[in-house]
Design an enzyme around this catalytic site. Sequence first.
Site, PDB file in Angstrom:
ATOM      1  N   ASP A 133       6.014  26.826 -24.442  1.00  0.00           N
ATOM      2  CA  ASP A 133       5.906  26.787 -25.907  1.00  0.00           C
ATOM      3  C   ASP A 133       6.590  25.575 -26.540  1.00  0.00           C
ATOM      4  OD1 ASP A 133       4.455  29.211 -26.769  1.00  0.00           O
ATOM      5  OD2 ASP A 133       6.052  30.268 -25.708  1.00  0.00           O
ATOM      6  N   CYS A 193       4.549  24.830 -37.152  1.00  0.00           N
ATOM      7  CA  CYS A 193       5.314  24.989 -35.897  1.00  0.00           C
ATOM      8  C   CYS A 193       5.418  23.708 -35.094  1.00  0.00           C
ATOM      9  CB  CYS A 193       4.646  25.997 -34.965  1.00  0.00           C
ATOM     10  SG  CYS A 193       3.944  27.391 -35.765  1.00  0.00           S
ATOM     11  N   ARG A 199      11.883  38.065 -33.524  1.00  0.00           N
ATOM     12  CA  ARG A 199      12.551  36.886 -32.966  1.00  0.00           C
ATOM     13  C   ARG A 199      13.908  36.587 -33.614  1.00  0.00           C
ATOM     14  NH1 ARG A 199       8.716  33.720 -30.285  1.00  0.00           N
ATOM     15  NH2 ARG A 199       7.163  35.165 -29.464  1.00  0.00           N
ATOM     16  N   ARG A 254      12.224  30.503 -24.337  1.00  0.00           N
ATOM     17  CA  ARG A 254      12.180  29.317 -25.182  1.00  0.00           C
ATOM     18  C   ARG A 254      13.533  28.615 -25.338  1.00  0.00           C
ATOM     19  NH1 ARG A 254       8.515  29.263 -30.205  1.00  0.00           N
ATOM     20  NH2 ARG A 254       8.970  27.102 -29.718  1.00  0.00           N
ATOM     21  N   GLU A 311       9.311  23.460 -34.296  1.00  0.00           N
ATOM     22  CA  GLU A 311       9.889  24.035 -35.519  1.00  0.00           C
ATOM     23  C   GLU A 311      10.900  25.137 -35.227  1.00  0.00           C
ATOM     24  OE1 GLU A 311       7.928  25.536 -39.533  1.00  0.00           O
ATOM     25  OE2 GLU A 311       7.411  26.872 -37.888  1.00  0.00           O
ATOM     26  N   ASP A 312      10.662  25.888 -34.148  1.00  0.00           N
ATOM     27  CA  ASP A 312      11.506  27.053 -33.896  1.00  0.00           C
ATOM     28  C   ASP A 312      12.911  26.708 -33.421  1.00  0.00           C
ATOM     29  OD1 ASP A 312       9.620  29.017 -34.624  1.00  0.00           O
ATOM     30  OD2 ASP A 312       8.524  28.596 -32.781  1.00  0.00           O
ATOM     31  N   HIS A 360       6.200  35.483 -37.563  1.00  0.00           N
ATOM     32  CA  HIS A 360       7.310  34.847 -38.277  1.00  0.00           C
ATOM     33  C   HIS A 360       7.111  34.950 -39.782  1.00  0.00           C
ATOM     34  CE1 HIS A 360       7.838  32.059 -34.566  1.00  0.00           C
ATOM     35  NE2 HIS A 360       8.929  32.795 -34.648  1.00  0.00           N
TER      36      HIS A 360
HETATM   37  C1  CIR Z   1       5.840  31.893 -29.470  1.00  0.00           C
HETATM   38  O1  CIR Z   1       5.413  33.043 -29.425  1.00  0.00           O
HETATM   39  O2  CIR Z   1       7.046  31.636 -29.517  1.00  0.00           O
HETATM   40  C2  CIR Z   1       4.837  30.768 -29.436  1.00  0.00           C
HETATM   41  N1  CIR Z   1       3.752  31.132 -28.607  1.00  0.00           N
HETATM   42  C3  CIR Z   1       4.349  30.461 -30.817  1.00  0.00           C
HETATM   43  C4  CIR Z   1       5.446  29.967 -31.725  1.00  0.00           C
HETATM   44  C5  CIR Z   1       4.936  29.593 -33.041  1.00  0.00           C
HETATM   45  N2  CIR Z   1       5.964  29.034 -33.831  1.00  0.00           N
HETATM   46  C6  CIR Z   1       6.046  29.134 -35.139  1.00  0.00           C
HETATM   47  O3  CIR Z   1       5.262  29.845 -35.737  1.00  0.00           O
HETATM   48  N3  CIR Z   1       7.036  28.525 -35.755  1.00  0.00           N
END
Ligand code: CIR
Length: 272
Positions: free
Chosen positions: A73, A260, A143, A98, A78-79, A173
């Site tokens: 991922d 993201c 999360r 992650r 962004e995360d 999110h």
């Molecule tokens: C996840 O589930 O962590 C990734 N497959 C997708 C993350 C998407 N991130 C976001 O919306 N900020």
Amino acid sequence: MSQSDRDQESTKPDLMALVRPVSNTIDQCQLTHLHREKIDLTRAIKQHTDYVEVLRACGCHIVQVPPEHGCPDAVFVEDTAIVVNEIAVMTRPGAPSRRNEAASIRNSLSVYRDIRSINETTTLDGGDVVRLGNRFWVGISTRTSLGGAESLAVCLSPYGYHVEPVQVHDCLHLKSACCAIDQETLLHNPAWIKASHFPDTRCIEVDPAEPMAANVVAVNGRLLAAAAYPRTADLLDAAGYQVELIEADELAKAEGALTCCSILFRSLASAL
Ligand code: CIR
């Protein structure tokens, strides 16, 4: 955008967009609300490359972080961090798979900001953080823990930012349900997040047929929106926004939306 907005825009420091290439393991990504579908890697890479080129065309300076093929991922940068003018706050993603994404992002951001980190007993995904001026809303989700929101508040409050937790339901999110489209307006899906959570804030609803459309990138007076949601794009266009459509359906199979894939920040201390 008015002439005075344009003048103000041109005196601001450069807008930076931190991005990272798609991992060749993206088909092993985390999924929460989606069924796994085959991801065409070549197409995902092409969509991401086009996305970066659109950011560049919008005036962003691109900060490329090295790929992390061991982290499926990793393209969803962004995360991993919240960047304000004063500092960058490293998050602690809720999905354990992650957490190895952070080190290289920290290295890249440390060129631009002093780095803080949220408490390591808590979790926070940047996708749960919505900002409007000095106000931050943090989604409490699968999360992000309440402790993560509180820890972010501890990092940001010395600089005059206000952080408020808000419960997320039915989507991954908070930013799946709403995002800022200018300094005073949120775009939201009312089925996932009510406007009443955002007092004194102008809210625009997505088209009801497009629940996933409330995630667009606001960049230098333009909105980058997913081509899969044309009705909401028309609605934003009619409201006076300059909308640019981007193909992102292959990345969407990994449950990633447009915001993201980048972290936007100013090169020097100044209002974002
Ligand atoms: C996840 O589930 O962590 C990734 N497959 C997708 C993350 C998407 N991130 C976001 O919306 N900020």
